[in-house]
Design a protein around this motif. Sequence first.
Motif, short mmCIF file in Angstrom:
data_model
loop_
_atom_site.label_atom_id
_atom_site.label_comp_id
_atom_site.label_asym_id
_atom_site.label_seq_id
_atom_site.Cartn_x
_atom_site.Cartn_y
_atom_site.Cartn_z
N GLN A 122 0.85 -1.19 0.00
CA GLN A 122 0.00 0.00 0.00
C GLN A 122 0.89 1.23 0.00
N ALA A 123 0.79 1.99 -1.08
CA ALA A 123 1.53 3.25 -1.19
C ALA A 123 0.70 4.37 -0.58
N PRO A 124 1.34 5.47 -0.18
CA PRO A 124 0.60 6.59 0.42
C PRO A 124 -0.52 7.08 -0.50
N LEU A 165 14.56 -2.49 -8.14
CA LEU A 165 13.52 -1.70 -7.49
C LEU A 165 13.39 -0.32 -8.14
N LYS A 166 12.15 0.14 -8.17
CA LYS A 166 11.81 1.44 -8.77
C LYS A 166 11.16 2.32 -7.70
N PRO A 167 11.21 3.64 -7.88
CA PRO A 167 10.55 4.52 -6.91
C PRO A 167 9.07 4.18 -6.72
N GLU A 168 8.42 3.70 -7.75
CA GLU A 168 7.00 3.36 -7.64
C GLU A 168 6.75 2.08 -6.84
N ASP A 169 7.82 1.38 -6.43
CA ASP A 169 7.67 0.25 -5.55
C ASP A 169 7.60 0.68 -4.08
N THR A 170 7.80 1.95 -3.83
CA THR A 170 7.74 2.47 -2.46
C THR A 170 6.35 2.25 -1.88
N THR A 181 11.20 1.89 0.95
CA THR A 181 11.34 3.18 0.30
C THR A 181 12.45 3.10 -0.74
N VAL A 182 12.10 3.41 -1.99
CA VAL A 182 13.07 3.38 -3.08
C VAL A 182 13.30 4.82 -3.51
#
Length: 117
Positions: A39-41, A85-90, A114-115
């Motif tokens: 679950q991302a913010p 890992l990509k930032p959108e995996d955060t 956090t990526v």
Amino acid sequence: QVQLVESGGGLVQPGGSLRLSCAASRSFFSFYVMAWYRQAPGKEREWVAAMTSSGSTNYADSVKGRFAISRDNAKNTLYLQMNSLKPEDTAVYFCNARTSPVPGGSWGQGTQVTVSS
């Protein structure tokens, strides 16, 4: 009910790797399926990967080829190896265990991934 405890989250740079763990309070053989969600913010919780009691695996298109779900039956532990890992995996990553096809089951408390560079 089963207790699930996730660990292994942290801060990683884009392109890096992490391995998440989910320790269960009883044997996996009693479960119909075990899965990882995230679950991302500001977003809904989404399914990431799953493994059935027979060992069959399935992945969301967004992680296919980068993530791998596995388990160690002797340790009652489920893993999620995350590569490239990509930032959108955060997101906060959650472990889920169900004893039947009925939605729901038991959830862990989550571990933050956090990526970012």
